[in-house]
Each structure stands twice: as C-alpha cells, then as structure tokens.
Design a protein around this motif. Structure first.
Motif, PDB file in Angstrom:
ATOM      1  N   THR A  58       0.871  -1.216  -0.117  1.00  0.00           N
ATOM      2  CA  THR A  58       0.064   0.221  -0.180  1.00  0.00           C
ATOM      3  C   THR A  58       0.896   1.296  -0.062  1.00  0.00           C
ATOM      4  O   THR A  58       0.414   2.355   0.154  1.00  0.00           O
ATOM      5  CB  THR A  58      -1.158  -0.087   1.244  1.00  0.00           C
ATOM      6  OG1 THR A  58      -0.273  -0.069   2.399  1.00  0.00           O
ATOM      7  CG2 THR A  58      -2.009  -1.043   1.108  1.00  0.00           C
ATOM      8  N   GLY A  59       2.115   1.138  -0.490  1.00  0.00           N
ATOM      9  CA  GLY A  59       3.115   2.185  -0.558  1.00  0.00           C
ATOM     10  C   GLY A  59       3.617   3.127   0.608  1.00  0.00           C
ATOM     11  O   GLY A  59       4.198   4.158   0.368  1.00  0.00           O
ATOM     12  N   LYS A  60       3.867   2.070   1.595  1.00  0.00           N
ATOM     13  CA  LYS A  60       4.531   2.645   2.919  1.00  0.00           C
ATOM     14  C   LYS A  60       6.107   2.647   2.700  1.00  0.00           C
ATOM     15  O   LYS A  60       6.576   4.026   2.993  1.00  0.00           O
ATOM     16  CB  LYS A  60       4.279   1.596   4.128  1.00  0.00           C
ATOM     17  CG  LYS A  60       2.857   1.353   4.338  1.00  0.00           C
ATOM     18  CD  LYS A  60       2.648   0.412   5.583  1.00  0.00           C
ATOM     19  CE  LYS A  60       3.323  -1.002   5.306  1.00  0.00           C
ATOM     20  NZ  LYS A  60       2.876  -1.953   4.253  1.00  0.00           N
ATOM     21  N   SER A  61       6.525   1.830   2.161  1.00  0.00           N
ATOM     22  CA  SER A  61       8.105   2.021   2.242  1.00  0.00           C
ATOM     23  C   SER A  61       8.463   3.041   0.904  1.00  0.00           C
ATOM     24  O   SER A  61       9.373   3.819   1.297  1.00  0.00           O
ATOM     25  CB  SER A  61       8.674   0.777   1.787  1.00  0.00           C
ATOM     26  OG  SER A  61       8.678  -0.266   2.669  1.00  0.00           O
ATOM     27  N   HIS A  62       7.544   3.037  -0.119  1.00  0.00           N
ATOM     28  CA  HIS A  62       7.795   3.962  -1.168  1.00  0.00           C
ATOM     29  C   HIS A  62       7.658   5.544  -0.670  1.00  0.00           C
ATOM     30  O   HIS A  62       8.548   6.365  -0.785  1.00  0.00           O
ATOM     31  CB  HIS A  62       6.713   3.888  -2.293  1.00  0.00           C
ATOM     32  CG  HIS A  62       6.879   4.608  -3.399  1.00  0.00           C
ATOM     33  ND1 HIS A  62       6.633   4.371  -4.679  1.00  0.00           N
ATOM     34  CD2 HIS A  62       7.694   5.970  -3.631  1.00  0.00           C
ATOM     35  CE1 HIS A  62       7.029   5.180  -5.568  1.00  0.00           C
ATOM     36  NE2 HIS A  62       7.840   6.376  -5.037  1.00  0.00           N
ATOM     37  N   PHE A  63       6.701   5.730   0.220  1.00  0.00           N
ATOM     38  CA  PHE A  63       6.469   6.988   0.560  1.00  0.00           C
ATOM     39  C   PHE A  63       7.477   7.380   1.798  1.00  0.00           C
ATOM     40  O   PHE A  63       7.811   8.544   1.534  1.00  0.00           O
ATOM     41  CB  PHE A  63       5.026   7.226   1.186  1.00  0.00           C
ATOM     42  CG  PHE A  63       4.473   8.365   1.705  1.00  0.00           C
ATOM     43  CD1 PHE A  63       3.960   9.131   0.888  1.00  0.00           C
ATOM     44  CD2 PHE A  63       4.515   8.840   3.065  1.00  0.00           C
ATOM     45  CE1 PHE A  63       3.774  10.534   1.009  1.00  0.00           C
ATOM     46  CE2 PHE A  63       4.088  10.156   3.188  1.00  0.00           C
ATOM     47  CZ  PHE A  63       3.668  10.987   2.418  1.00  0.00           C
ATOM     48  N   CYS A  64       7.991   6.610   2.686  1.00  0.00           N
ATOM     49  CA  CYS A  64       8.929   7.057   3.538  1.00  0.00           C
ATOM     50  C   CYS A  64      10.255   7.271   2.871  1.00  0.00           C
ATOM     51  O   CYS A  64      11.029   8.223   3.282  1.00  0.00           O
ATOM     52  CB  CYS A  64       9.175   5.521   4.528  1.00  0.00           C
ATOM     53  SG  CYS A  64       8.044   5.528   5.593  1.00  0.00           S
TER      54      CYS A  64
END
Length: 260
Positions: free
Chosen positions: A119-125
């Motif tokens: 759900t994009g957690k690592s990408h966003f961080c």
C-alpha cells in the motif's frame, strides 16, 4: 593599510588555476577557463566575474554535498516523489502535502505509517527521505534487522552508545518494514536504543504492517511497551488501507512487459 596584490610572473590564467587548486576550489577552477573569455568579450565588471565564479563554487559544493548525503543515507531503491502516484495512494492528499512539507521533521516529531503490504508505505517513506536530503537534511535509513546487526557489531567493546550518537546526528531516521517477521532480540534492543536516543532530539519515521500498539506481537512486551511509549509521544499516525498495488498491477498484466 592598502593590500598589495602580487602580479603574475607568467600566464595569469595558469597561475589562477594553480591558486584554485591550492585553495581547493575545484568548481571555480572548472568554470574559470570558460568564463574568462566570456567576461572579456562582454566586458563584465570585475566584481561580476568574481561573483559568478564564487557562485559556481557554491553550486558545485551543494551538488557534491547532495550526492554525499544521498549516498550516506543508505536508501534501498531510489524511489522518490517523482514516481509516486498521489492519486492512487490511500493516504489523504492533505496528509501527503503536510508530510511532504517536512515541517514535522524540523519540529523533531515522528511518523508511524502502517497498513497492509503493497500500500505504498516504504515508497512514501523513502520519497520523504529523498525530499529531506534535497532540502539539505541528513537522513539515515535502516531495516529493522540492520539495527540488530548494529548491536552485534558494537557489543564486544560496548560501543553501541557511541554508534547511536553518530546516527542521531541525522535530522531524520527511517526504520522500514517492521512487522513482516518476528523481530530478533538484538534488533528489538537496537530499535529501543535508537528510539530512546532520538527521543525529542530527532525526527523518526517507521513503516510497519502492524500498528505500533501491536509491536508486542513481534518483540518482547517490555521492550515493545517502552519503545512505543517514547516513539508515539510526538508521532503522527498514518494508516494505509486497501489492496496491494503490486497485486493489482500483476492481475492487470502491468507488472511485466508483455512478450511480443
């Protein structure tokens, strides 16, 4: 008293290049050869030539520092907001914009971003980390087990406190992917020590499949409670919901380049 400037004994440009080498002004030296003919042809004021040369040196140093900060951060994949789709993200747009402003980092607050895989957690961080680097900040990136390796490396000579002192010189510390697997005792210790060292001194961001309240499911309860208590005291909570975008791309055939 009037300053006396020594005259060149040979080729003035060659001597100027040598002086920039001795003074460690590599970006000015690179620009000097091209700018001198331009300044002569356009009859620049001498002060303007000096200003442009100094500006070239400053810009070059800024570029070099950016490269150094990005390399030292240890980002895993090079994902930035350039390839981030804010429309598809489950994170509300106002929340995205507030976090991208990095004001929370300047206030030394924390970010807990948690939700299902994909759900994009690592990408966003990571994109936040790159944005912080570009804003002139120092960033450190860790996987949770990297902290276990750090503890083991410094256990023999009891130097973990000194190692963490170096880490918390960073403006933003990111710990990624907590909750996929049980956390080793060394990693749990390292995570607690890092959170304790950074508490109210530096900003931290943590991505996890579990909400922080559930960390006691993957690490000893005593350590989990103490860690979460410190981390969440000044933390923003962002929950990502929905299905994995990776699975969605795979199901639609967008995860690969089709055979021809």
């Amino acid at each position: 008293m009037q300053t006396v400037v020594a005259r060149a004994h040979g080729d003035p440009l060659a001597e100027a290049l040598e002086l920039t080498r001795r003074l460690k002004l590599p970006h000015m030296r690179k620009a000097l050869t091209d700018l001198i003919p331009t300044a002569k042809a356009q009859r620049w004021d001498p002060a303007e030539l000096v200003r442009v040369l100094l500006a070239e040196e400053v810009a070059g140093r800024d570029r070099a520092n950016l490269i150094t900060r990005r390399k030292s951060a240890g980002f895993p994949a090079g994902k930035t907001f350039g390839d981030w789709d804010e429309e598809l993200s489950p994170i509300p747009r106002p929340t995205q914009e507030a976090l991208k402003s990095l004001e929370w980092v300047r206030r030394r607050e924390n970010l807990a971003i948690y939700g299902p895989s994909g759900t994009g957690k690592s990408h966003f961080c990571e994109a936040l980390g790159h944005a912080a680097v570009e804003a002139g900040m120092i960033v450190s990136w860790f996987g949770i087990e990297d902290l276990g390796a750090l503890v083991r490396k410094h256990r023999a000579d009891d130097s973990i406190a000194r190692a963490l002192t170096r880490v918390v010189r960073s403006d933003l510390i990111i710990v990624d992917d907590i909750g996929l697997l049980p956390v080793s005792p060394d990693a749990a210790e390292g995570f607690y020590r890092l959170v304790d060292a950074a508490y109210e001194r530096r900003a931290m961001a943590v991505s996890s499949n579990l909400a922080p309240a559930g960390f006691d499911e993957i690490m000893p309860k005593t350590i989990a409670t103490a860690t979460v208590d410190r981390f969440m005291h000044h933390a923003h909570r962002v929950e990502t919901k929905g299905e994995s975008y990776r699975l969605a791309q795979a199901a639609s055939g967008k995860g690969v380049t089709p055979f021809r």
